[in-house]
Design a protein around this motif. Sequence first.
Motif, PDB file in Angstrom:
ATOM      1  N   ALA A  55     -77.422  38.318  56.783  1.00 29.71           N
ATOM      2  CA  ALA A  55     -78.851  38.579  56.977  1.00 29.71           C
ATOM      3  C   ALA A  55     -79.376  39.510  55.901  1.00 29.71           C
ATOM      4  N   VAL A  56     -78.616  40.536  55.583  1.00 27.59           N
ATOM      5  CA  VAL A  56     -79.023  41.464  54.532  1.00 27.59           C
ATOM      6  C   VAL A  56     -79.092  40.751  53.187  1.00 27.59           C
ATOM      7  N   ALA A  57     -78.101  39.899  52.929  1.00 23.32           N
ATOM      8  CA  ALA A  57     -78.100  39.165  51.665  1.00 23.32           C
ATOM      9  C   ALA A  57     -79.292  38.214  51.574  1.00 23.32           C
ATOM     10  N   ALA A  58     -79.604  37.545  52.684  1.00 22.63           N
ATOM     11  CA  ALA A  58     -80.745  36.629  52.690  1.00 22.63           C
ATOM     12  C   ALA A  58     -82.050  37.387  52.506  1.00 22.63           C
ATOM     13  N   LEU A  59     -82.149  38.560  53.111  1.00 18.91           N
ATOM     14  CA  LEU A  59     -83.358  39.370  52.959  1.00 18.91           C
ATOM     15  C   LEU A  59     -83.533  39.819  51.518  1.00 18.91           C
ATOM     16  N   ARG A  60     -82.450  40.302  50.910  1.00 22.56           N
ATOM     17  CA  ARG A  60     -82.548  40.762  49.524  1.00 22.56           C
ATOM     18  C   ARG A  60     -82.782  39.602  48.546  1.00 22.56           C
ATOM     19  N   GLY A  61     -82.330  38.414  48.900  1.00 25.20           N
ATOM     20  CA  GLY A  61     -82.473  37.279  47.985  1.00 25.20           C
ATOM     21  C   GLY A  61     -83.803  36.563  48.096  1.00 25.20           C
ATOM     22  N   ARG A  62     -84.639  36.928  49.042  1.00 28.75           N
ATOM     23  CA  ARG A  62     -85.948  36.282  49.207  1.00 28.75           C
ATOM     24  C   ARG A  62     -87.043  37.342  49.118  1.00 28.75           C
ATOM     25  N   PRO A  63     -87.660  37.496  48.009  1.00 31.37           N
ATOM     26  CA  PRO A  63     -88.758  38.454  47.891  1.00 31.37           C
ATOM     27  C   PRO A  63     -89.898  38.096  48.851  1.00 31.37           C
ATOM     28  N   GLY A  64     -90.449  39.099  49.467  1.00 26.65           N
ATOM     29  CA  GLY A  64     -91.554  38.880  50.403  1.00 26.65           C
ATOM     30  C   GLY A  64     -91.112  38.463  51.787  1.00 26.65           C
ATOM     31  N   SER A  65     -89.816  38.464  52.050  1.00 32.99           N
ATOM     32  CA  SER A  65     -89.315  38.060  53.370  1.00 32.99           C
ATOM     33  C   SER A  65     -89.204  39.278  54.292  1.00 32.99           C
ATOM     34  N   MET A  66     -88.981  38.984  55.563  1.00 29.05           N
ATOM     35  CA  MET A  66     -88.831  40.043  56.569  1.00 29.05           C
ATOM     36  C   MET A  66     -87.662  39.679  57.479  1.00 29.05           C
ATOM     37  N   ALA A  67     -86.847  40.637  57.786  1.00 26.39           N
ATOM     38  CA  ALA A  67     -85.729  40.434  58.701  1.00 26.39           C
ATOM     39  C   ALA A  67     -86.075  41.043  60.064  1.00 26.39           C
ATOM     40  N   TRP A  68     -85.736  40.291  61.112  1.00 29.00           N
ATOM     41  CA  TRP A  68     -85.927  40.789  62.475  1.00 29.00           C
ATOM     42  C   TRP A  68     -84.583  40.616  63.172  1.00 29.00           C
ATOM     43  N   ILE A  69     -83.923  41.734  63.413  1.00 30.71           N
ATOM     44  CA  ILE A  69     -82.573  41.733  63.972  1.00 30.71           C
ATOM     45  C   ILE A  69     -82.622  42.378  65.352  1.00 30.71           C
ATOM     46  N   GLY A  70     -82.108  41.646  66.326  1.00 31.92           N
ATOM     47  CA  GLY A  70     -82.069  42.158  67.693  1.00 31.92           C
ATOM     48  C   GLY A  70     -80.657  42.449  68.131  1.00 31.92           C
ATOM     49  N   LEU A  71     -80.398  43.675  68.563  1.00 36.00           N
ATOM     50  CA  LEU A  71     -79.068  44.098  68.998  1.00 36.00           C
ATOM     51  C   LEU A  71     -79.097  44.528  70.454  1.00 36.00           C
ATOM     52  N   TYR A  72     -77.983  44.304  71.134  1.00 39.03           N
ATOM     53  CA  TYR A  72     -77.847  44.736  72.526  1.00 39.03           C
ATOM     54  C   TYR A  72     -76.606  45.619  72.659  1.00 39.03           C
ATOM     55  N   ARG A  73     -76.839  46.904  72.919  1.00 41.16           N
ATOM     56  CA  ARG A  73     -75.776  47.893  73.096  1.00 41.16           C
ATOM     57  C   ARG A  73     -74.712  47.784  72.002  1.00 41.16           C
ATOM     58  N   PRO A  74     -75.113  47.965  70.754  1.00 42.21           N
ATOM     59  CA  PRO A  74     -74.142  47.844  69.658  1.00 42.21           C
ATOM     60  C   PRO A  74     -73.126  48.981  69.689  1.00 42.21           C
TER      61      PRO A  74
END
Length: 382
Positions: free
Chosen positions: A67-86
């Motif tokens: 996810a981090v790699a995809a975010l950095r490789g797409r300018p203008g993109s946004m990551a939305w990550i949902g975690l449950y009790r990590p």
Amino acid sequence: MAERRTRGLRSLVRGPVRSGERREVAPEQSMDPRSREDGSPARHSVIDNAIYVDGRRVASPPSLPEAVAALRGRPGSMAWIGLYRPSEREMLHIAEEFALHELAVEDAIVAHQRPKADRYGETLFLVLRAARYLDSEEKVEFGELHVFVGADFVLTVRHSEAPDLSKVRRRMEEDPDLLRQGPQAVLYAILDAVVDGYAPVVAGVQKDIDEIEVQVFGGDPAAPRRIYALSREVIEFQRATRPLLAMLEGLIAGSPKYGADGELQRYLRDVADHAITVVERVDNFRQMLQDILIVNSTLVSQAQNEEMKNVTQASYAQSEEVKKISSWAAILFAPTLVGTIYGMNFEHMPELGWVFGYPFAVALMGVVCLTLYVVFKRRDWL
């Protein structure tokens, strides 16, 4: 600075303690109900992981590094990550990838935080207290949600079942125009879901209060216990909702600075209006419960006074009967006393040989009885 942050974050991960080594932990750690890490592999806690471009999902990476790699490789993109009790190690990895402040990360790991909003550089960190009403148990269950909002990412960390952020994500994905506005729009949607989730809780608490009123006026002895239990929930509800007002006010004031347009600001104001309504209702609930408790105490006191009055009246009536019985007993005792005296078999009793002895004795008995009757009658004993 980055190296110092990394060292600080690594101190949050607690490995095995060596012999003679003293472990320093945050004071909140003792409140964490989760099981501690024992060196076993960290469990996967990613609920949903998506990359958005221009308001539309373009990728769903299976892991956080991707996810981090995809975010950095797409300018203008946004990551939305949902975690449950990590786990702590997962949070450490995420903190390093997104340059999260160590204090915010520690709060997210430990949980049990009060609702608040803190800004660390370009990252906004929020703690929200969601709530849901359990109708079967007639109680309010409170959850905790931590939200990290950056320039190109939103990270949500849930420590409870509520709120259901999958509905928020579906709502946003169905409205690309709103999602196109980036992390600020996602934050609005999360806040809106949390505040809207308070409505069923308010309705449930109102129902409980109505039932308690019926119990109180019905003389149910279990009413005070239920009042105290609901009062604790209402106080917890106040702690969850009241800080939202200042948080929303600050977000609205800072929206222009962080790229939120006028429409999004109006949405935030609408959420603030709903939050104000909830806070007012919750404040009213607490006052109502205090009033109901006072009314219950008054009714209990009245019932006790009425019972004492009935006991007193019964005692008074019993006393009056005792007076009457005692009076008649005294009146009847007078002739018995005279008759007993003259019934003694003494040889020398002058009255026994007197012609008027019998009429005198009878007259004496009548006079004594009449005198006693008049005395008791004047004293209202008869």
